[in-house]
Structure formats: C-alpha cells, structure tokens
Write an enzyme that holds these catalytic residues in place. Sequence first.
Site, PDB file in Angstrom:
ATOM      1  N   THR A 128      42.026  64.903  60.491  1.00 17.87           N
ATOM      2  CA  THR A 128      43.286  63.816  60.302  1.00 17.87           C
ATOM      3  C   THR A 128      44.385  64.269  60.112  1.00 17.87           C
ATOM      4  O   THR A 128      45.832  64.327  60.683  1.00 17.87           O
ATOM      5  CB  THR A 128      42.805  62.311  59.089  1.00 17.87           C
ATOM      6  OG1 THR A 128      41.193  61.813  59.254  1.00 17.87           O
ATOM      7  CG2 THR A 128      43.895  61.756  59.326  1.00 17.87           C
TER       8      THR A 128
ATOM      9  N   LYS B 200      40.953  63.193  68.588  1.00 18.63           N
ATOM     10  CA  LYS B 200      40.478  63.538  67.568  1.00 18.63           C
ATOM     11  C   LYS B 200      38.826  63.687  68.920  1.00 18.63           C
ATOM     12  O   LYS B 200      38.332  62.258  68.889  1.00 18.63           O
ATOM     13  CB  LYS B 200      40.325  62.603  66.065  1.00 18.63           C
ATOM     14  CG  LYS B 200      39.656  62.896  65.550  1.00 18.63           C
ATOM     15  CD  LYS B 200      40.192  62.330  64.275  1.00 18.63           C
ATOM     16  CE  LYS B 200      39.056  62.754  62.933  1.00 18.63           C
ATOM     17  NZ  LYS B 200      39.768  61.781  61.472  1.00 18.63           N
ATOM     18  N   THR B 201      37.593  64.041  68.161  1.00 18.27           N
ATOM     19  CA  THR B 201      36.406  63.747  67.639  1.00 18.27           C
ATOM     20  C   THR B 201      35.782  64.376  67.152  1.00 18.27           C
ATOM     21  O   THR B 201      35.840  65.828  66.154  1.00 18.27           O
ATOM     22  CB  THR B 201      35.525  64.876  69.267  1.00 18.27           C
ATOM     23  OG1 THR B 201      35.003  64.069  68.875  1.00 18.27           O
ATOM     24  CG2 THR B 201      35.832  66.056  69.482  1.00 18.27           C
ATOM     25  N   HIS B 202      34.813  63.685  66.684  1.00 24.20           N
ATOM     26  CA  HIS B 202      33.559  64.432  65.802  1.00 24.20           C
ATOM     27  C   HIS B 202      32.312  65.237  65.935  1.00 24.20           C
ATOM     28  O   HIS B 202      31.265  65.285  65.875  1.00 24.20           O
ATOM     29  CB  HIS B 202      33.835  63.774  64.699  1.00 24.20           C
ATOM     30  CG  HIS B 202      33.975  63.750  63.471  1.00 24.20           C
ATOM     31  ND1 HIS B 202      35.295  64.108  63.082  1.00 24.20           N
ATOM     32  CD2 HIS B 202      35.237  62.569  63.006  1.00 24.20           C
ATOM     33  CE1 HIS B 202      36.680  63.831  61.788  1.00 24.20           C
ATOM     34  NE2 HIS B 202      35.658  62.899  61.863  1.00 24.20           N
TER      35      HIS B 202
ATOM     36  N   PHE C 233      41.677  56.154  51.958  1.00 23.90           N
ATOM     37  CA  PHE C 233      41.057  56.581  53.678  1.00 23.90           C
ATOM     38  C   PHE C 233      41.467  58.420  53.087  1.00 23.90           C
ATOM     39  O   PHE C 233      41.199  58.388  53.289  1.00 23.90           O
ATOM     40  CB  PHE C 233      41.640  55.679  54.848  1.00 23.90           C
ATOM     41  CG  PHE C 233      40.941  56.894  55.493  1.00 23.90           C
ATOM     42  CD1 PHE C 233      40.290  56.112  56.562  1.00 23.90           C
ATOM     43  CD2 PHE C 233      41.994  57.822  56.363  1.00 23.90           C
ATOM     44  CE1 PHE C 233      39.543  57.190  57.408  1.00 23.90           C
ATOM     45  CE2 PHE C 233      42.076  58.398  58.060  1.00 23.90           C
ATOM     46  CZ  PHE C 233      40.829  58.249  58.085  1.00 23.90           C
TER      47      PHE C 233
END
Length: 344
Positions: free
Chosen positions: A76, A153-155, A302
Amino acid sequence: MADNGDSFPVMAVPLAPKIQQEIQTKFGSFDKGLVEVGPGRYLLPPHCRLYLDKYAQFRFRPDDVVVTGFPRSGTTWTQEMVWCMTHDLDFTTAINTPLRERSPFLEYDSIYRPDFPLPSFLVDSKQHPDVDPDTTGVFLAHAESVPSPRIIKTHLAFSILPPSILESCKVIYVARHPGDVCVSSYHHQRLLKLMNFKGDLEEFLDFWCRDLVMLGPYWSHLSEAWAKRTHPNLLWLYYEDMNKDLLRELQRLDHFLATGLTEDELLQVAQHSSFANMKARPATNYSLIPESPILTPGEAEFVRKGATGDWVNRFTPQMKAKFQAWVETGSKAVEEVPPRYTQG
C-alpha cells in the site's frame, strides 16, 4: 477478456476437511472453506475459481506498473508513492481520491465476499453497471478500465499471473521480514470482516507456521519472485530499506520507472507518503471512513504502526521457538534471499 497467449489451467483444490474445520473455528468468514491454488498451493476462498483463468490471461499494458508482494509487506505504501511519481505529483487527487480507486487491486474479487455490500471506497460499482459482481468481477472490470498509466496491485504469486508479465510491463516486488508480516497480518485479519479472525496472536502464529493463512505460503511467494530478480523489468524493494532511507529507495524507483524526478520532487513524494500522513488520510487509511461495512470496530487501524522488528517484542519465547522452526522450513529461501532480519 482477450487472450494474450498466457492461458493455462490454474488448479484449485479444497483443503482437507479436518483442516477446513479447524480454520473455520477461528476465521469467521471462511465458512465455505479455502482452496489451494496453483503449484504453490496458495490459499484463497473457493469462489476464486471464477477468476483464475482471467488472472492468467489478464492483458497488461506496456506502461503498467504492477506492485506486488506478500500481504502486509508494504505494498500500500509503495502503491501511493508510485502512483504519485507516475502521475505528475498530483498530490491533490491522491489526498482526495481513495487509493483503491486510483490503483486497482487485481484479485480482490476472489478475496471479497460476494454477499458483502460493496463500499465505494474500494471500487464504485456504478462505474461498471453491466458487470455481474458474482461472475464477472467488478474489481477486474475496474482494473481493465483504469486509464494509463495504471498502477495495479496484486498479492498473487507469479505462478498464478501470466508468464509473460515481465515482458509486458514493469513489476515492483516488496519484501518484509516475515515476523513483522505475521504480526501485521494478525491485526489485519482481525480488522477485516472478510477474514474475521477471532483468536489471539499465538493462535494466529500457529496457522502462520503451518502455511494456513490467506495467500500463503510466504516462502513460496517470496522464492517465486526472487527467482526473477535479475529481469530488467523487476525491481526488488525491502520494507526495511524504505523505512531506513526512503530517499535512496525513491531514487531507485525513479531510475526504474524513468520518471525523471528531481531530489526536491522525490522529497515531496516522501513527505506526502510518510507514515503519519498515510495514517491521517481516509484515501489510504480506510479505518478513517465512518461505518465501513468491511472493517470491525475496535480493532487496530488499516494503517497501523509501520514499525520494523516489533515482532521480537510481541512473540513470547515459546512463540519465537515455533517461528524459528518455521523459518527453517524455508531455509533455501532464507539462504538465497538476503534478509533484512531483526534477530530475536
């Protein structure tokens, strides 16, 4: 979605019933269980089967920048910096527009429960009126429709993404000490109703050390990326290095992205994306959004702490021994990937 030549079957296999039942006793939102995905046996909810082929065929553009890493490793933070660097330092938009709207989260359809209301700070479904969120994927549609240059974004591990991704665009992999990732994941999975973890840190560590957390195993994820580290379109970042000398890492990013920013401009990016500022803005700290339908009241925020090495203070001696035994299961990765370890 057009086929980019990367189509390949990604298998999803349910966990053993006994393991499923154990997970369901502590993760309140995994009532339908989890499945092991791909050769790395990464854990995702079973409705991910609707999207796996679409991830494998996702059409990346030449000016895309993909920010990836294991969850809670600093993606992030990196997203925010990269978005500003590639969008003419438009801090006004960055302050007033949620990050997930500016920088799409590729696989969030697989993580997000279809029966949960969809808050606009994640993605505005009204922008995609023809998309069936139960079969097509609102987050995928959002990722496809965002104008260039896209910061995605990717995990997802590399083995689940298109094999040609590094030939198609630039990828930034963010790595962080697994002890800190574990502690941050514990708080995050208590905060998010999408996981709804009900145990304590010691119980979470037990799941972690058995590779039974969402998008795990950690070592496989890390090793797949490290194997590609010499590719010119991959930049490897350490969370700890960004915490220690952010300007130096921003200069590395500037060179990799060819954004041509001056030192003064990079210092502006550093100031904008400081932990204090990220934590103070609803655009990046979703805990500041009133009555969020996906966050559990009373849990850590968060954007929580941003510390390095704090896992040493949180683990008891018994937990450290268990964690060290787990570290040894990833001995090949530990040996190959130069760690930024705070020894406990």
